[in-house]
Design a protein around this motif. Structure first.
Motif, PDB file in Angstrom:
ATOM      1  N   GLU A 102       1.083  -1.518   0.428  1.00 17.99           N
ATOM      2  CA  GLU A 102      -0.271  -0.157  -0.213  1.00 17.99           C
ATOM      3  C   GLU A 102       0.500   1.382   0.067  1.00 17.99           C
ATOM      4  OE1 GLU A 102      -1.813  -3.105   3.235  1.00 17.99           O
ATOM      5  OE2 GLU A 102       0.038  -2.179   2.823  1.00 17.99           O
ATOM      6  N   CYS A 161      -2.884   0.398  -3.581  1.00 15.29           N
ATOM      7  CA  CYS A 161      -2.340  -1.092  -3.764  1.00 15.29           C
ATOM      8  C   CYS A 161      -2.031  -2.030  -4.499  1.00 15.29           C
ATOM      9  CB  CYS A 161      -3.546  -1.787  -3.219  1.00 15.29           C
ATOM     10  SG  CYS A 161      -3.200  -3.599  -2.043  1.00 15.29           S
ATOM     11  N   VAL A 177     -10.594  -7.839  -4.044  1.00 18.90           N
ATOM     12  CA  VAL A 177      -9.640  -7.396  -2.879  1.00 18.90           C
ATOM     13  C   VAL A 177     -10.002  -5.432  -2.335  1.00 18.90           C
ATOM     14  CG1 VAL A 177      -8.293  -5.532  -3.158  1.00 18.90           C
ATOM     15  CG2 VAL A 177      -7.665  -7.067  -4.973  1.00 18.90           C
ATOM     16  N   TRP A 229     -10.427  -2.834   0.971  1.00 14.19           N
ATOM     17  CA  TRP A 229      -9.514  -1.696   1.642  1.00 14.19           C
ATOM     18  C   TRP A 229     -10.190  -2.256   2.920  1.00 14.19           C
ATOM     19  CZ3 TRP A 229      -5.177   0.104   0.931  1.00 14.19           C
ATOM     20  CH2 TRP A 229      -4.873   1.016  -0.817  1.00 14.19           C
ATOM     21  N   GLN A 234     -14.125  -3.502   7.305  1.00 21.80           N
ATOM     22  CA  GLN A 234     -14.111  -3.009   5.804  1.00 21.80           C
ATOM     23  C   GLN A 234     -14.433  -2.233   5.744  1.00 21.80           C
ATOM     24  OE1 GLN A 234     -15.572  -5.718   2.120  1.00 21.80           O
ATOM     25  NE2 GLN A 234     -13.725  -6.169   1.803  1.00 21.80           N
ATOM     26  N   ARG A 293     -14.976  -2.925  -1.178  1.00 24.81           N
ATOM     27  CA  ARG A 293     -14.195  -4.432  -1.977  1.00 24.81           C
ATOM     28  C   ARG A 293     -14.215  -4.302  -3.478  1.00 24.81           C
ATOM     29  NH1 ARG A 293     -18.404  -6.403   1.395  1.00 24.81           N
ATOM     30  NH2 ARG A 293     -20.408  -6.890   0.547  1.00 24.81           N
ATOM     31  N   ILE A 310     -13.717   2.633  -5.055  1.00 22.79           N
ATOM     32  CA  ILE A 310     -12.767   1.697  -5.206  1.00 22.79           C
ATOM     33  C   ILE A 310     -12.992   1.547  -6.522  1.00 22.79           C
ATOM     34  CG2 ILE A 310     -14.287  -0.122  -4.222  1.00 22.79           C
ATOM     35  CD1 ILE A 310     -12.156  -1.247  -3.333  1.00 22.79           C
ATOM     36  N   ARG A 346     -10.024  -0.227 -10.074  1.00 26.03           N
ATOM     37  CA  ARG A 346      -8.492  -1.267 -10.579  1.00 26.03           C
ATOM     38  C   ARG A 346      -8.023  -0.810 -11.732  1.00 26.03           C
ATOM     39  NH1 ARG A 346     -10.183  -6.774  -8.374  1.00 26.03           N
ATOM     40  NH2 ARG A 346      -8.685  -7.315  -9.264  1.00 26.03           N
ATOM     41  N   CYS A 359      -4.771  -3.083   2.431  1.00 21.51           N
ATOM     42  CA  CYS A 359      -5.628  -4.023   0.888  1.00 21.51           C
ATOM     43  C   CYS A 359      -5.190  -5.589   1.639  1.00 21.51           C
ATOM     44  CB  CYS A 359      -4.988  -3.483  -0.230  1.00 21.51           C
ATOM     45  SG  CYS A 359      -3.489  -3.667  -0.535  1.00 21.51           S
TER      46      CYS A 359
END
Length: 122
Positions: free
Chosen positions: A6, A22, A32, A34, A45, A48, A67, A69, A93
């Motif tokens: 992270e 991350c 994944v 956080w 959490q 996600r 979030i 990716r 993460c």
């Protein structure tokens, strides 16, 4: 999966933003999450993202945290806006071995980063 790393934590004023990243190898296509841990508390959490890009943000962060990716960069990011002092904590993460996330139980996440400190002062 390789180790998760992270970055992006820091100390900011209430109302400011931070972007956590991350980075990990071999975690494209898996869930994944956080998590945040405050002193004396268990990890909880905050968001996600599953292997297909479906996301879930918990109610306390909804509208403020995003979030996402980037599989090309092996990165999952957490954009945090309108930060408040109660957002202070160590952010981790973590990845599961499955594409689906199903829930936010930290015991079901297998691979964890070392954490990054976020401090929000008023």
């Amino acid at each position: 999966q390789g180790p998760l790393v992270e970055s992006g934590g820091g100390s900011v004023r209430a109302g400011d933003s931070l972007r956590l990243s991350c980075i990990g190898s071999g975690f494209n296509g898996v869930c994944v999450g956080w998590f945040r841990q405050k002193p004396g508390n268990q990890r909880e959490q905050v968001a996600r993202i599953n292997g297909s890009g479906g996301v879930h943000v918990v109610d306390l962060a909804k509208g403020r945290f995003t979030i996402s990716r980037d599989n090309a960069k092996n990165t999952v990011s957490l954009q945090m806006d309108s930060l408040q002092p109660e957002d202070t904590g160590v952010y981790y993460c973590a990845a599961r071995k499955t594409s689906g996330c199903y829930d936010g139980d930290p015991l079901k996440y297998d691979n964890w980063g070392q954490g990054t400190q976020v401090t929000v002062f008023s």
